[in-house]
Design a protein around this motif. Structure first.
Motif, mmCIF file in Angstrom:
data_model
loop_
_atom_site.group_PDB
_atom_site.id
_atom_site.type_symbol
_atom_site.label_atom_id
_atom_site.label_comp_id
_atom_site.label_asym_id
_atom_site.label_seq_id
_atom_site.Cartn_x
_atom_site.Cartn_y
_atom_site.Cartn_z
ATOM 1 N N LEU A 87 0.880 -1.164 0.000
ATOM 2 C CA LEU A 87 0.000 0.000 0.000
ATOM 3 C C LEU A 87 0.917 1.213 0.000
ATOM 4 O O LEU A 87 1.737 1.375 0.904
ATOM 5 N N VAL A 88 0.792 2.040 -1.042
ATOM 6 C CA VAL A 88 1.698 3.176 -1.231
ATOM 7 C C VAL A 88 0.896 4.475 -1.169
ATOM 8 O O VAL A 88 -0.202 4.556 -1.722
ATOM 9 N N GLU A 89 1.474 5.485 -0.509
ATOM 10 C CA GLU A 89 0.840 6.803 -0.492
ATOM 11 C C GLU A 89 0.744 7.307 -1.932
ATOM 12 O O GLU A 89 1.707 7.196 -2.704
ATOM 13 N N GLN A 90 -0.393 7.860 -2.289
ATOM 14 C CA GLN A 90 -0.640 8.282 -3.669
ATOM 15 C C GLN A 90 0.431 9.244 -4.174
ATOM 16 O O GLN A 90 0.872 9.150 -5.314
ATOM 17 N N GLU A 91 0.894 10.148 -3.329
ATOM 18 C CA GLU A 91 1.904 11.127 -3.734
ATOM 19 C C GLU A 91 3.263 10.483 -3.995
ATOM 20 O O GLU A 91 4.142 11.095 -4.587
ATOM 21 N N MET A 92 3.463 9.260 -3.554
ATOM 22 C CA MET A 92 4.758 8.590 -3.675
ATOM 23 C C MET A 92 4.778 7.518 -4.760
ATOM 24 O O MET A 92 5.725 6.744 -4.844
ATOM 25 N N LEU A 93 3.780 7.468 -5.604
ATOM 26 C CA LEU A 93 3.732 6.451 -6.654
ATOM 27 C C LEU A 93 4.928 6.524 -7.598
ATOM 28 O O LEU A 93 5.303 5.528 -8.207
ATOM 29 N N THR A 94 5.555 7.688 -7.710
ATOM 30 C CA THR A 94 6.737 7.799 -8.580
ATOM 31 C C THR A 94 7.898 6.951 -8.053
ATOM 32 O O THR A 94 8.796 6.608 -8.815
ATOM 33 N N TYR A 95 7.878 6.599 -6.757
ATOM 34 C CA TYR A 95 8.936 5.758 -6.186
ATOM 35 C C TYR A 95 8.865 4.325 -6.709
ATOM 36 O O TYR A 95 9.850 3.599 -6.642
ATOM 37 N N VAL A 96 7.696 3.898 -7.181
ATOM 38 C CA VAL A 96 7.513 2.501 -7.572
ATOM 39 C C VAL A 96 7.205 2.345 -9.060
ATOM 40 O O VAL A 96 6.447 1.486 -9.475
ATOM 41 N N GLU A 97 7.827 3.190 -9.872
ATOM 42 C CA GLU A 97 7.674 3.087 -11.319
ATOM 43 C C GLU A 97 8.665 2.062 -11.870
ATOM 44 O O GLU A 97 9.730 1.823 -11.284
ATOM 45 N N ILE A 98 8.324 1.494 -13.024
ATOM 46 C CA ILE A 98 9.184 0.502 -13.676
ATOM 47 C C ILE A 98 10.567 1.107 -13.928
ATOM 48 O O ILE A 98 10.693 2.242 -14.362
ATOM 49 N N GLY A 99 11.596 0.327 -13.610
ATOM 50 C CA GLY A 99 12.979 0.752 -13.829
ATOM 51 C C GLY A 99 13.613 1.434 -12.630
ATOM 52 O O GLY A 99 14.836 1.555 -12.573
ATOM 53 N N LYS A 100 12.813 1.884 -11.662
ATOM 54 C CA LYS A 100 13.366 2.544 -10.474
ATOM 55 C C LYS A 100 13.996 1.507 -9.549
ATOM 56 O O LYS A 100 13.657 0.333 -9.576
ATOM 57 N N GLU A 101 14.918 1.985 -8.712
ATOM 58 C CA GLU A 101 15.501 1.157 -7.670
ATOM 59 C C GLU A 101 14.931 1.623 -6.338
ATOM 60 O O GLU A 101 14.759 2.826 -6.119
ATOM 61 N N VAL A 102 14.634 0.669 -5.486
ATOM 62 C CA VAL A 102 13.986 0.996 -4.226
ATOM 63 C C VAL A 102 14.686 0.250 -3.091
ATOM 64 O O VAL A 102 15.118 -0.892 -3.235
ATOM 65 N N SER A 103 14.799 0.926 -1.961
ATOM 66 C CA SER A 103 15.348 0.327 -0.755
ATOM 67 C C SER A 103 14.238 -0.467 -0.069
ATOM 68 O O SER A 103 13.092 -0.025 -0.019
ATOM 69 N N LEU A 104 14.599 -1.636 0.470
ATOM 70 C CA LEU A 104 13.592 -2.467 1.131
ATOM 71 C C LEU A 104 14.248 -3.375 2.145
ATOM 72 O O LEU A 104 15.467 -3.393 2.284
ATOM 73 N N LYS A 105 13.422 -4.111 2.862
ATOM 74 C CA LYS A 105 13.907 -5.109 3.818
ATOM 75 C C LYS A 105 13.264 -6.434 3.457
ATOM 76 O O LYS A 105 12.092 -6.485 3.104
ATOM 77 N N VAL A 106 14.063 -7.511 3.544
ATOM 78 C CA VAL A 106 13.607 -8.844 3.169
ATOM 79 C C VAL A 106 13.902 -9.812 4.310
ATOM 80 O O VAL A 106 14.987 -9.780 4.894
ATOM 81 N N ASP A 107 12.940 -10.685 4.618
ATOM 82 C CA ASP A 107 13.173 -11.757 5.586
ATOM 83 C C ASP A 107 14.023 -12.816 4.879
ATOM 84 O O ASP A 107 13.546 -13.470 3.958
ATOM 85 N N PRO A 108 15.279 -12.999 5.279
ATOM 86 C CA PRO A 108 16.149 -13.940 4.556
ATOM 87 C C PRO A 108 15.707 -15.399 4.696
ATOM 88 O O PRO A 108 16.087 -16.228 3.882
ATOM 89 N N LEU A 109 14.891 -15.704 5.699
ATOM 90 C CA LEU A 109 14.418 -17.078 5.865
ATOM 91 C C LEU A 109 13.124 -17.340 5.102
ATOM 92 O O LEU A 109 12.725 -18.492 4.929
ATOM 93 N N ASP A 110 12.460 -16.280 4.666
ATOM 94 C CA ASP A 110 11.216 -16.410 3.901
ATOM 95 C C ASP A 110 11.097 -15.180 3.007
ATOM 96 O O ASP A 110 10.471 -14.188 3.372
ATOM 97 N N VAL A 111 11.728 -15.239 1.834
ATOM 98 C CA VAL A 111 11.907 -14.063 0.988
ATOM 99 C C VAL A 111 10.623 -13.538 0.349
ATOM 100 O O VAL A 111 10.660 -12.537 -0.357
ATOM 101 N N LYS A 112 9.497 -14.167 0.621
ATOM 102 C CA LYS A 112 8.249 -13.592 0.109
ATOM 103 C C LYS A 112 7.803 -12.399 0.966
ATOM 104 O O LYS A 112 6.916 -11.663 0.571
#
Length: 125
Positions: A87-112
């Motif tokens: 769920l992304v704030e409407q004003e921040m949709l430009t952060y999740v456009e195709i080709g962009k790089e994004v910082s995130l956190k992943v559970d290494p034991l369950d990468v989903k």
């Protein structure tokens, strides 16, 4: 005391200790069920390239449901494809456009379990 009394006393002591150990703490040999909180606590920093991003109309509180396909780069592992929904704030949709790089956190034991790296979005669970 004869031998039988000593054996009975020792058996009672062992039985008492065994019962106390079974009642205290987590059951031994059984894995505790993972919760959303344990997935989030285990998550480590990573980054991803957005391969696909589709979203609908803004909902409550200006949040937009965004389905993402990512190329995830988790330290110490080869890159891998993953899909998640945030769920992304409407004003921040430009952060999740195709080709962009994004910082995130992943559970290494369950990468989903892939969490956004900022307060502008949250994982749909």
């Amino acid at each position: 005391m004869n031998g039988i009394e000593i054996i009975l006393i020792a058996a009672m002591v062992v039985l008492t200790i065994w019962i106390l150990l079974r009642k205290s703490g987590k059951p031994r040999g059984k894995k505790a069920k993972d919760t959303p909180q344990t997935h989030h606590e285990r998550a480590v920093w990573a980054w991803a390239k957005i391969v696909s991003s589709t979203h609908g109309a803004a909902g409550l509180a200006g949040m937009v449901r965004v389905a993402l396909e990512l190329e995830v780069h988790l330290p110490g592992t080869p890159q891998f494809p993953a899909a998640t929904t945030w769920l992304v704030e409407q004003e921040m949709l430009t952060y999740v456009e195709i080709g962009k790089e994004v910082s995130l956190k992943v559970d290494p034991l369950d990468v989903k379990y892939i969490y956004p790296g900022g307060s502008w979005a949250r994982l749909v669970e």
